[in-house]
Design an enzyme around this catalytic site. Structure first.
Site, PDB file in Angstrom:
ATOM      1  N   GLN A  34       0.835  -1.199   0.000  1.00 51.26           N
ATOM      2  CA  GLN A  34       0.000   0.000   0.000  1.00 51.26           C
ATOM      3  C   GLN A  34       0.873   1.254   0.000  1.00 51.26           C
ATOM      4  OE1 GLN A  34      -3.201   0.144  -0.443  1.00 51.26           O
ATOM      5  NE2 GLN A  34      -3.516  -2.081  -0.361  1.00 51.26           N
ATOM      6  N   ARG A  43      -0.008   9.015  -9.572  1.00 51.96           N
ATOM      7  CA  ARG A  43      -1.293   8.421  -9.194  1.00 51.96           C
ATOM      8  C   ARG A  43      -2.016   9.292  -8.179  1.00 51.96           C
ATOM      9  NH1 ARG A  43      -2.772   5.499  -4.590  1.00 51.96           N
ATOM     10  NH2 ARG A  43      -4.293   3.803  -4.893  1.00 51.96           N
ATOM     11  N   GLU A  89     -13.434  -3.472   0.463  1.00 52.67           N
ATOM     12  CA  GLU A  89     -12.088  -4.051   0.454  1.00 52.67           C
ATOM     13  C   GLU A  89     -12.200  -5.549   0.695  1.00 52.67           C
ATOM     14  OE1 GLU A  89      -8.414  -5.052   0.062  1.00 52.67           O
ATOM     15  OE2 GLU A  89      -9.107  -3.033  -0.417  1.00 52.67           O
ATOM     16  N   GLU A 118     -18.479  -8.464  -5.735  1.00 55.11           N
ATOM     17  CA  GLU A 118     -19.561  -9.273  -6.292  1.00 55.11           C
ATOM     18  C   GLU A 118     -20.472  -9.856  -5.219  1.00 55.11           C
ATOM     19  OE1 GLU A 118     -16.372  -8.954  -9.337  1.00 55.11           O
ATOM     20  OE2 GLU A 118     -16.449  -9.227  -7.165  1.00 55.11           O
ATOM     21  N   GLU A 132      -9.396   2.847  -8.082  1.00 53.93           N
ATOM     22  CA  GLU A 132      -8.097   2.772  -8.755  1.00 53.93           C
ATOM     23  C   GLU A 132      -7.944   1.321  -9.170  1.00 53.93           C
ATOM     24  OE1 GLU A 132      -5.031   1.510  -9.616  1.00 53.93           O
ATOM     25  OE2 GLU A 132      -3.868   2.163  -7.868  1.00 53.93           O
ATOM     26  N   GLU A 141      -3.861  -7.815 -14.200  1.00 55.16           N
ATOM     27  CA  GLU A 141      -4.128  -7.769 -12.763  1.00 55.16           C
ATOM     28  C   GLU A 141      -4.967  -6.551 -12.396  1.00 55.16           C
ATOM     29  OE1 GLU A 141      -0.369 -10.243 -10.895  1.00 55.16           O
ATOM     30  OE2 GLU A 141      -0.646  -8.144 -10.388  1.00 55.16           O
TER      31      GLU A 141
END
Length: 356
Positions: A34, A43, A89, A118, A132, A141
């Site tokens: 992270q 970014r 998350e 999902e 992001e 990925e």
């Protein structure tokens, strides 16, 4: 490579989470990883300005942050005036995110939910999706499949996504990495011959029956894999081309599973040598047609001296290096076909570009 030769790019599939959930997600459960993305100033600045220079898209809105990671985007949305932020998350990083959210006094706005996008059930539809989601060379990925799912299930009509658009680029370069790959391959094969001779002379065992599979193994490792490297503008020797454009508000998985495009690249340096192709991407924060951003922001991973990103650039080298040793290219137009195919197995160690 003559005009009409094919250049094939294969893009791995959006993650099939039933294949191996932990293999993909556990990487992002570590604070070290992270920290890497939080230290990426390109970014960070792009998302920061996208949110705070377009407060009309966030003030009093319900926001969904897909793959919140460190929680930074969710916190910014709350600071920009969001009424509610659902921060999704998939891994235990969610526990750390709750701590950061509380430490920044936005825990009354940001609700951190641990689980796959999902599988999560929200109590309401949302006005904005922010994520992001971009992977290496955009789709490798990436979480784009989860973002599409979230959009189709939870986003209200005629609202916005951040980012809203994306593009994939390819450009011709020279970097010296192709020569390095070739040397590593030749060294590996030389070591094999020494090894086989030693096995025969000292131990009486002939290992040369394994020469062919050993060569194939090393070709795959040294010559048929793409490389990650931060390319600088001086290494780009011609024009670049967009090979894929994505409207995040309308894109479907079928659109990115298979894609054919024909394009031309002009080599614009005299007496130069083409050794690799490089791939990069950019994304844009434009809002939507009905609700455009007041200040559009771009995040780009284009070759740069000063603005390098953790995504770097994806390189594919030419396998037959000698065929380019004496090639003089002056305003030469390459007509090539690009075929992008998403693989069924996202963990197959495949080069996303390959020459055929």
């Amino acid at each position: 490579m003559a005009n009409g030769d094919q250049f094939i790019a294969r893009l791995p599939a959006p993650l099939d989470k039933d294949v191996d959930f932990t293999k993909y997600f556990c990487t992002y459960a570590f604070l070290h990883n992270q920290k890497v993305v939080l230290s990426d100033s390109v970014r960070m600045k792009a998302y920061y300005y996208a949110v705070f220079e377009n407060p009309n898209h966030f003030r009093d809105k319900v926001v969904l942050d897909v793959g919140t990671g460190s929680g930074i985007l969710a916190i910014w949305c709350a600071q920009a005036g969001a009424k509610k932020v659902y921060a999704i998350e998939a891994m235990k990083m969610s526990e750390r995110v709750r701590d950061v959210v509380k430490a920044n006094n936005v825990d009354d706005v940001v609700e951190v939910i641990e689980g796959s996008m999902e599988d999560v059930l929200l109590p309401e539809k949302v006005d904005v999706i922010i994520s992001e989601w971009m992977g290496y060379f955009l789709l490798y990925e990436s979480m784009f499949d989860s973002v599409i799912f979230a959009r189709d299930r939870w986003l209200k009509p005629d609202v916005v996504m951040y980012p809203s658009h994306a593009r994939m680029w390819i450009g011709p370069i020279r970097s010296g990495l192709s020569k390095q790959q070739w040397n590593e391959f030749e060294n590996a094969m030389s070591h094999w011959h020494d090894f086989a001779n030693e096995m025969k002379s000292q131990y009486g065992v002939d290992m040369n029956v394994l020469l062919k599979p050993y060569r194939e193994e090393n070709e795959r490792y040294h010559l048929k894999k793409s490389l990650w490297s931060n390319i600088v503008p001086s290494q780009v020797i011609g024009t670049s081309a967009v090979i894929k454009e994505i409207d995040c508000l309308t894109a479907t998985l079928d659109e990115i599973r298979e894609h054919h495009v024909k394009f031309s690249l002009r080599i614009n340096l005299d007496r130069t040598r083409l050794s690799e192709f490089a791939g990069w991407f950019d994304v844009h924060f434009r809002g939507s047609t009905q609700n455009p951003a007041k200040n559009e922001v771009e995040l780009t991973t284009t070759p740069s001296e000063d603005n390098r990103t953790h995504w770097a650039n994806r390189l594919v080298t030419f396998l037959n290096l000698n065929s380019f040793d004496s090639m003089m290219l002056l305003d030469w137009i390459m007509e090539v076909n690009v075929f992008t195919k998403i693989l069924c197995n996202p963990y197959e160690p495949v080069c996303p570009f390959s020459l055929c």
